[in-house]
Design a protein around this motif. Sequence first.
Motif, mmCIF file in Angstrom:
data_model
loop_
_atom_site.group_PDB
_atom_site.id
_atom_site.type_symbol
_atom_site.label_atom_id
_atom_site.label_comp_id
_atom_site.label_asym_id
_atom_site.label_seq_id
_atom_site.Cartn_x
_atom_site.Cartn_y
_atom_site.Cartn_z
ATOM 1 N N LEU A 123 -5.807 7.162 -5.902
ATOM 2 C CA LEU A 123 -5.075 7.623 -4.557
ATOM 3 C C LEU A 123 -6.216 8.471 -3.756
ATOM 4 O O LEU A 123 -6.083 9.679 -3.939
ATOM 5 N N MET A 124 -6.651 7.781 -2.864
ATOM 6 C CA MET A 124 -7.673 8.277 -1.971
ATOM 7 C C MET A 124 -6.824 8.854 -0.937
ATOM 8 O O MET A 124 -6.382 8.501 -0.110
ATOM 9 N N ALA A 130 -3.240 8.760 3.129
ATOM 10 C CA ALA A 130 -3.737 8.196 1.821
ATOM 11 C C ALA A 130 -3.764 6.840 1.596
ATOM 12 O O ALA A 130 -3.105 5.984 2.355
ATOM 13 N N ALA A 131 -4.361 6.076 0.695
ATOM 14 C CA ALA A 131 -4.406 4.942 0.270
ATOM 15 C C ALA A 131 -4.367 4.753 -1.412
ATOM 16 O O ALA A 131 -5.322 5.492 -1.997
ATOM 17 N N LEU A 132 -3.675 3.958 -1.877
ATOM 18 C CA LEU A 132 -3.772 3.620 -3.076
ATOM 19 C C LEU A 132 -4.579 2.594 -3.554
ATOM 20 O O LEU A 132 -4.546 1.377 -2.805
ATOM 21 N N VAL A 133 -5.583 2.639 -4.368
ATOM 22 C CA VAL A 133 -6.732 1.478 -4.564
ATOM 23 C C VAL A 133 -6.339 1.297 -6.246
ATOM 24 O O VAL A 133 -6.403 2.146 -6.836
ATOM 25 N N TYR A 134 -6.358 0.168 -6.366
ATOM 26 C CA TYR A 134 -6.377 -0.437 -7.794
ATOM 27 C C TYR A 134 -7.406 -1.723 -7.918
ATOM 28 O O TYR A 134 -7.335 -2.689 -6.912
ATOM 29 N N MET A 142 -5.662 -2.697 -2.095
ATOM 30 C CA MET A 142 -5.570 -1.273 -1.536
ATOM 31 C C MET A 142 -4.402 -1.386 -0.785
ATOM 32 O O MET A 142 -4.072 -2.390 0.342
ATOM 33 N N LEU A 143 -3.661 -0.345 -0.784
ATOM 34 C CA LEU A 143 -2.303 0.030 -0.060
ATOM 35 C C LEU A 143 -2.398 1.067 0.798
ATOM 36 O O LEU A 143 -2.240 2.392 0.141
ATOM 37 N N PRO A 144 -2.466 1.165 2.048
ATOM 38 C CA PRO A 144 -2.445 2.257 2.825
ATOM 39 C C PRO A 144 -1.002 3.000 2.737
ATOM 40 O O PRO A 144 -0.029 2.283 2.903
ATOM 41 N N LEU A 145 -1.078 4.178 2.488
ATOM 42 C CA LEU A 145 0.068 5.143 2.753
ATOM 43 C C LEU A 145 -0.036 6.463 3.802
ATOM 44 O O LEU A 145 -0.155 7.268 3.429
ATOM 45 N N PRO A 146 0.221 5.725 4.915
ATOM 46 C CA PRO A 146 0.218 6.738 6.101
ATOM 47 C C PRO A 146 1.304 7.907 5.760
ATOM 48 O O PRO A 146 2.480 7.413 5.592
ATOM 49 N N LEU A 147 1.054 8.902 6.558
ATOM 50 C CA LEU A 147 1.722 10.220 6.261
ATOM 51 C C LEU A 147 2.385 10.785 4.870
ATOM 52 O O LEU A 147 2.152 11.494 4.548
#
Length: 174
Positions: A123-124, A130-134, A142-147
């Motif tokens: 979880l960068m 942040a973004a979840l990278v797998y 890569m799943l962007p997770l804004p806020l």
Amino acid sequence: NMHFGKKITKFSSEGVHFEDETLLESDYTMFIAGGAGHPVIKQSGLPVTEAGFVKIDDGCKVHGLDDVYAIGDVAAVTGPEWRAKQGHLAEAMGRTVAYNLKAEREGKEPQHTYCGHMNIICLMDNGKNAALVYRSNKRAMMLPLPLCGHFLKKAWGWYYKNSKLKRFPRIPGM
């Protein structure tokens, strides 16, 4: 602040210095070189790779030595080009060694390997988003997770620390 694609030239009490003479200010800097083994390992007499990491088999046994195992940062991890040494891999390597040592002591053939745990999960966090990278042999995403990503990272840190200290129950499989 973040810097990308710039080589580090030195560390100082002010922070991290880069080749273009910029400075990334830091109150605390911890650098763990991923490309070169520790000088103590390089000079240990153990079988090491050209980069200075201990050569191991899939069960973490050091090549050519009986009852000697290496895990984590000192070990030369084999696998796909994208492989990375992360904490969960070191834990899997530790479990692998424990199982295989027990099996050997009982006269059985060691069968556990760390290779099935070869993946990247991260979880960068940049302090705001942040973004979840797998990444695994089967999938990359890569799943962007804004806020919400920054707060998820903080929550994960709290959970991980407190579950390791046995202040909070572990989620099965984690």
